[in-house]
Design a protein around this motif. Sequence first.
Motif, PDB file in Angstrom:
ATOM      1  N   ALA A   1      18.594  46.979  83.051  1.00  0.00           N
ATOM      2  CA  ALA A   1      19.412  48.162  82.790  1.00  0.00           C
ATOM      3  C   ALA A   1      19.351  48.516  81.310  1.00  0.00           C
ATOM      4  O   ALA A   1      19.044  47.679  80.468  1.00  0.00           O
ATOM      5  N   ARG A   2      19.664  49.773  81.044  1.00  0.00           N
ATOM      6  CA  ARG A   2      19.704  50.245  79.657  1.00  0.00           C
ATOM      7  C   ARG A   2      21.174  50.318  79.205  1.00  0.00           C
ATOM      8  O   ARG A   2      21.971  51.051  79.770  1.00  0.00           O
TER       9      ARG A   2
ATOM     10  N   LYS B   1      24.294  53.992  87.976  1.00  0.00           N
ATOM     11  CA  LYS B   1      23.261  55.006  87.707  1.00  0.00           C
ATOM     12  C   LYS B   1      23.188  55.381  86.235  1.00  0.00           C
ATOM     13  O   LYS B   1      22.118  55.650  85.704  1.00  0.00           O
ATOM     14  N   LYS B   2      24.328  55.411  85.553  1.00  0.00           N
ATOM     15  CA  LYS B   2      24.354  55.816  84.140  1.00  0.00           C
ATOM     16  C   LYS B   2      23.496  54.908  83.265  1.00  0.00           C
ATOM     17  O   LYS B   2      22.930  55.362  82.271  1.00  0.00           O
ATOM     18  N   SER B   3      23.416  53.631  83.633  1.00  0.00           N
ATOM     19  CA  SER B   3      22.604  52.693  82.849  1.00  0.00           C
ATOM     20  C   SER B   3      21.250  52.435  83.508  1.00  0.00           C
ATOM     21  O   SER B   3      20.501  51.566  83.082  1.00  0.00           O
ATOM     22  N   ASP B   4      20.932  53.223  84.547  1.00  0.00           N
ATOM     23  CA  ASP B   4      19.654  53.124  85.256  1.00  0.00           C
ATOM     24  C   ASP B   4      19.376  51.694  85.714  1.00  0.00           C
ATOM     25  O   ASP B   4      18.251  51.202  85.628  1.00  0.00           O
TER      26      ASP B   4
ATOM     27  N   TRP C   1      16.790  48.026  76.717  1.00  0.00           N
ATOM     28  CA  TRP C   1      16.579  47.532  78.073  1.00  0.00           C
ATOM     29  C   TRP C   1      16.939  46.058  78.091  1.00  0.00           C
ATOM     30  O   TRP C   1      16.404  45.269  77.310  1.00  0.00           O
TER      31      TRP C   1
ATOM     32  N   GLN D   1      23.620  49.484  92.619  1.00  0.00           N
ATOM     33  CA  GLN D   1      22.695  50.408  91.948  1.00  0.00           C
ATOM     34  C   GLN D   1      23.262  51.823  91.883  1.00  0.00           C
ATOM     35  O   GLN D   1      23.103  52.513  90.870  1.00  0.00           O
TER      36      GLN D   1
ATOM     37  N   LYS E   1      18.505  48.620  87.878  1.00  0.00           N
ATOM     38  CA  LYS E   1      17.625  48.390  89.028  1.00  0.00           C
ATOM     39  C   LYS E   1      17.469  46.900  89.247  1.00  0.00           C
ATOM     40  O   LYS E   1      17.411  46.116  88.311  1.00  0.00           O
TER      41      LYS E   1
END
Length: 161
Positions: free
Chosen positions: A57-58, A32-35, A63, A28, A37
């Motif tokens: 993730a984005r 972080k750049k693609s959020d 999403w 995770q 989780k």
Amino acid sequence: MSLIILHTTINAPLEVCFDLSRSIELHQISTKKSDEKVIAGKMSGLISLHETVTWKARHFGLWLQLTSKVTEYNAPNFFVDEMVSGPFKSFRHEHIFEIKEGHTIMTDRFEFQSPLGFLGKFVNGLFLKSYMEKLLTERNLVIKESAEGDAWRELLSRVEV
């Protein structure tokens, strides 16, 4: 099928590199750049044989969800995770660890097949393979920095033995 092979030299013990590569928390941090989780399966700690994890993730403004499973495991030298469901037609990620000249060599062998037939092959050639290689390279840099510094101690101290 597309294949990405990366070799990362890390000045840290093989076991630390192996465990960091299995860490849900480190994954995770590195995405972080693609959020990214975790939303199901193994929610924390170190993923192991037959365990699954689902990520949300984005990527490319969308999403996406991907579930992978650890299908092969030989601690501390090797493990494989494979996509169970997600945006690819398939993927297999081999994580290989060996000691050479006093350093850990972490090798990623990431083989994937794009969805959507001919269109998927076109997208892959246009940008998907390089995008995936960049994601893996960034993740490996986080593993390297964590293993060579003190961050690994905190990440792995929370793991149940």
